[in-house]
Scaffold this motif. Sequence first.
Motif, short mmCIF file in Angstrom:
data_model
loop_
_atom_site.label_atom_id
_atom_site.label_comp_id
_atom_site.label_asym_id
_atom_site.label_seq_id
_atom_site.Cartn_x
_atom_site.Cartn_y
_atom_site.Cartn_z
N ARG A 1 50.44 43.97 41.45
CA ARG A 1 49.92 44.78 39.44
C ARG A 1 48.94 44.14 39.30
O ARG A 1 48.44 45.63 38.77
CB ARG A 1 50.83 43.13 39.14
N GLU A 2 47.67 43.49 39.85
CA GLU A 2 46.33 43.49 39.92
C GLU A 2 45.68 44.98 40.32
O GLU A 2 44.90 45.41 39.66
CB GLU A 2 46.08 42.04 40.01
N GLU B 1 47.45 47.40 41.12
CA GLU B 1 48.14 48.76 40.93
C GLU B 1 47.09 49.14 39.25
O GLU B 1 47.21 49.86 38.75
CB GLU B 1 49.79 49.16 40.33
N GLU B 2 47.36 48.13 38.49
CA GLU B 2 47.18 48.50 36.65
C GLU B 2 45.59 47.63 36.91
O GLU B 2 44.61 47.70 35.76
CB GLU B 2 46.84 46.82 36.04
#
Length: 132
Positions: free
Chosen positions: A14-15, A17-18
């Motif tokens: 998540r980190e 990709e964001e």
Amino acid sequence: MNTDTDLLWSPGRRELEESNVAAFMNWVSEVRGLHFSDYAELWRWSSTDLAGFWSAVWEFYGLDAVTDHDEVLGRASMPGADWFPGARLNFAERCFARATDARPALVCLTEGGTPEETSWSELRRQVADVAA
């Protein structure tokens, strides 16, 4: 036992990709047609095509809409490189350009380890006080 070569932290999916780096890599792919499979490839580009990389950063952050510049790198000697000669930017203005109520401007930890947040409006007030 921890040595200097032990990995202390690694971002999760998540980190990754964001992240701002992921957004930048996607933008470079869409706008400039440059594709990097990972951060290492992006880093290689950033260190071998200085003008290309930094002009992309300039555009990605919208600085091309704020000010013109004569060239990306006027003098490449280190130390003493001359980046974006002719450009005129207000640093404080650029810091507040993406201010939002959706997230704090600053998050710090007190000496006791408690997180403290500063909102964008509070930071703007503090900056205005210092400027006055």
